[in-house]
Motif scaffolding. Sequence first.
Motif, PDB file in Angstrom:
ATOM      1  N   GLY A  83      18.400  33.256  11.126  1.00 47.32           N
ATOM      2  CA  GLY A  83      19.549  32.799  10.962  1.00 47.32           C
ATOM      3  C   GLY A  83      19.405  31.572  10.029  1.00 47.32           C
ATOM      4  N   GLN A  84      18.530  30.737  10.499  1.00 43.15           N
ATOM      5  CA  GLN A  84      18.127  29.337  10.003  1.00 43.15           C
ATOM      6  C   GLN A  84      17.417  29.305   8.756  1.00 43.15           C
ATOM      7  OE1 GLN A  84      15.972  27.416  13.049  1.00 43.15           O
ATOM      8  NE2 GLN A  84      17.867  27.455  14.431  1.00 43.15           N
ATOM      9  N   TRP A  85      17.011  30.706   8.288  1.00 49.27           N
ATOM     10  CA  TRP A  85      16.317  30.759   6.892  1.00 49.27           C
ATOM     11  C   TRP A  85      17.210  31.850   6.028  1.00 49.27           C
ATOM     12  CZ3 TRP A  85      11.781  27.856   6.873  1.00 49.27           C
ATOM     13  CH2 TRP A  85      11.357  27.675   8.066  1.00 49.27           C
ATOM     14  N   PRO A  86      18.214  31.367   5.521  1.00 51.13           N
ATOM     15  CA  PRO A  86      19.059  32.292   4.724  1.00 51.13           C
ATOM     16  C   PRO A  86      18.238  32.889   3.411  1.00 51.13           C
ATOM     17  CG  PRO A  86      20.230  30.107   4.946  1.00 51.13           C
ATOM     18  CD  PRO A  86      18.824  29.870   5.625  1.00 51.13           C
ATOM     19  N   GLY A  87      18.415  34.089   3.077  1.00 51.63           N
ATOM     20  CA  GLY A  87      17.539  34.587   2.160  1.00 51.63           C
ATOM     21  C   GLY A  87      16.076  34.900   2.273  1.00 51.63           C
ATOM     22  N   ARG A  88      15.695  34.833   3.487  1.00 48.57           N
ATOM     23  CA  ARG A  88      14.228  35.022   4.005  1.00 48.57           C
ATOM     24  C   ARG A  88      14.023  36.521   3.454  1.00 48.57           C
ATOM     25  NH1 ARG A  88      11.971  33.918   9.758  1.00 48.57           N
ATOM     26  NH2 ARG A  88      12.767  35.905  10.235  1.00 48.57           N
ATOM     27  N   PRO A  89      12.897  36.739   2.815  1.00 48.63           N
ATOM     28  CA  PRO A  89      12.606  38.168   2.493  1.00 48.63           C
ATOM     29  C   PRO A  89      12.158  39.056   3.670  1.00 48.63           C
ATOM     30  CG  PRO A  89      11.526  36.637   0.983  1.00 48.63           C
ATOM     31  CD  PRO A  89      12.295  36.108   2.130  1.00 48.63           C
ATOM     32  N   GLU A  90      12.531  40.125   3.725  1.00 47.35           N
ATOM     33  CA  GLU A  90      12.212  40.870   4.926  1.00 47.35           C
ATOM     34  C   GLU A  90      10.754  40.984   4.800  1.00 47.35           C
ATOM     35  OE1 GLU A  90      13.836  45.212   6.724  1.00 47.35           O
ATOM     36  OE2 GLU A  90      13.397  45.252   4.676  1.00 47.35           O
ATOM     37  N   HIS A  91      10.227  41.040   6.298  1.00 46.91           N
ATOM     38  CA  HIS A  91       8.689  41.254   6.715  1.00 46.91           C
ATOM     39  C   HIS A  91       7.976  40.107   6.134  1.00 46.91           C
ATOM     40  CE1 HIS A  91       9.793  44.982   8.060  1.00 46.91           C
ATOM     41  NE2 HIS A  91      10.193  45.556   6.567  1.00 46.91           N
ATOM     42  N   VAL A  92       8.425  38.954   5.934  1.00 47.56           N
ATOM     43  CA  VAL A  92       7.593  37.674   5.905  1.00 47.56           C
ATOM     44  C   VAL A  92       7.265  36.998   7.124  1.00 47.56           C
ATOM     45  CG1 VAL A  92       8.047  37.345   3.320  1.00 47.56           C
ATOM     46  CG2 VAL A  92       9.464  35.947   5.029  1.00 47.56           C
ATOM     47  N   PRO A 123      22.955  20.442  -1.053  1.00 44.39           N
ATOM     48  CA  PRO A 123      23.534  20.724   0.413  1.00 44.39           C
ATOM     49  C   PRO A 123      24.460  21.914   0.529  1.00 44.39           C
ATOM     50  CG  PRO A 123      23.975  18.306   0.112  1.00 44.39           C
ATOM     51  CD  PRO A 123      23.420  18.936  -1.368  1.00 44.39           C
ATOM     52  N   GLU A 124      24.981  22.323  -0.839  1.00 42.43           N
ATOM     53  CA  GLU A 124      25.954  23.523  -0.595  1.00 42.43           C
ATOM     54  C   GLU A 124      24.915  24.696  -1.116  1.00 42.43           C
ATOM     55  OE1 GLU A 124      26.307  21.783  -4.608  1.00 42.43           O
ATOM     56  OE2 GLU A 124      26.260  20.848  -2.717  1.00 42.43           O
ATOM     57  N   ASP A 125      23.959  24.617  -1.484  1.00 44.81           N
ATOM     58  CA  ASP A 125      22.887  25.835  -2.036  1.00 44.81           C
ATOM     59  C   ASP A 125      22.119  26.142  -0.918  1.00 44.81           C
ATOM     60  OD1 ASP A 125      24.166  25.707  -4.412  1.00 44.81           O
ATOM     61  OD2 ASP A 125      22.557  24.594  -5.317  1.00 44.81           O
ATOM     62  N   ASP A 126      21.704  27.497  -0.609  1.00 46.60           N
ATOM     63  CA  ASP A 126      20.543  28.019   0.392  1.00 46.60           C
ATOM     64  C   ASP A 126      19.291  27.689  -0.463  1.00 46.60           C
ATOM     65  OD1 ASP A 126      22.486  29.111   1.990  1.00 46.60           O
ATOM     66  OD2 ASP A 126      22.599  31.169   1.149  1.00 46.60           O
ATOM     67  N   VAL A 127      18.528  27.625   0.467  1.00 52.16           N
ATOM     68  CA  VAL A 127      17.097  27.155   0.036  1.00 52.16           C
ATOM     69  C   VAL A 127      16.555  28.603  -0.373  1.00 52.16           C
ATOM     70  CG1 VAL A 127      14.738  26.330   0.475  1.00 52.16           C
ATOM     71  CG2 VAL A 127      17.062  25.085   1.620  1.00 52.16           C
ATOM     72  N   PRO A 128      16.055  28.608  -1.578  1.00 52.10           N
ATOM     73  CA  PRO A 128      15.601  29.985  -1.945  1.00 52.10           C
ATOM     74  C   PRO A 128      14.109  30.161  -1.508  1.00 52.10           C
ATOM     75  CG  PRO A 128      15.541  28.551  -3.955  1.00 52.10           C
ATOM     76  CD  PRO A 128      16.275  27.694  -2.710  1.00 52.10           C
ATOM     77  N   PHE A 129      13.591  31.269  -1.300  1.00 52.96           N
ATOM     78  CA  PHE A 129      12.304  31.512  -1.063  1.00 52.96           C
ATOM     79  C   PHE A 129      11.741  31.885  -2.429  1.00 52.96           C
ATOM     80  CE2 PHE A 129      13.465  31.740   3.262  1.00 52.96           C
ATOM     81  CZ  PHE A 129      12.306  31.705   4.077  1.00 52.96           C
ATOM     82  N   PHE A 130      10.483  31.698  -2.665  1.00 54.37           N
ATOM     83  CA  PHE A 130       9.919  31.879  -4.016  1.00 54.37           C
ATOM     84  C   PHE A 130       8.513  32.455  -3.819  1.00 54.37           C
ATOM     85  CE2 PHE A 130       9.489  27.432  -3.094  1.00 54.37           C
ATOM     86  CZ  PHE A 130       8.309  26.951  -3.520  1.00 54.37           C
ATOM     87  N   GLU A 131       8.105  33.559  -4.532  1.00 59.62           N
ATOM     88  CA  GLU A 131       6.866  34.018  -4.586  1.00 59.62           C
ATOM     89  C   GLU A 131       5.886  33.175  -5.228  1.00 59.62           C
ATOM     90  OE1 GLU A 131       4.555  38.279  -5.181  1.00 59.62           O
ATOM     91  OE2 GLU A 131       6.503  38.276  -5.380  1.00 59.62           O
TER      92      GLU A 131
END
Length: 180
Positions: A83-92, A123-131
């Motif tokens: 929950g502390q990592w919004p947008g985290r891809p599955e299985h990382v 602050p209002e944006d989720d931090v994106p994970f990026f490949e």
Amino acid sequence: MIPYDALLHDIKVRTSAGLSQVTSDDVAEAERLIGAPFPTLLRRLYLEVGNGGFGPGLGLLGLAGGHTDDLGRCASDIHASHGQWPGRPEHVWALCHWGCAIYSFVHCPSGRIFGWDPNVVEPEDDVPFFEQQYTLETWLAAWLDGSLRQPWLLFEDGDYRGATVAETESAHRGSASDTK
């Protein structure tokens, strides 16, 4: 593809002795937690080199009871705090902490590398994970040859994206020449 035996040998030569070891049961428990098998190379790193504390950034994050980030979290703890990592891809799986809240992750079982850099995010944006342009093998090889840099998130034309390897290297060369 880089032969794993040669890569593991080079990592062991560069790594200090005395790292805590894990068992195949420890690795199986982490794989159960993530819901996917680790890439073969990651499995071998934990079993043959140690439970973190070596490698890129501030060291490979360990499994339960292993090497931690500056907040005392190992890779298993980070995975459990989804929950502390919004947008985290599955299985990382969290690989390492670079400082300043920047992390590298590996997708299991593919071995693709993802970055996470919250430093330019509003602050209002989720931090994106990026490949990133790495697999686990090429990421470790870049660390060994000194060319690996931390993940870097850019904000461009109203959108976030990960910097390419070339952009990161160019920025690093520029900052190195600024100090001369």
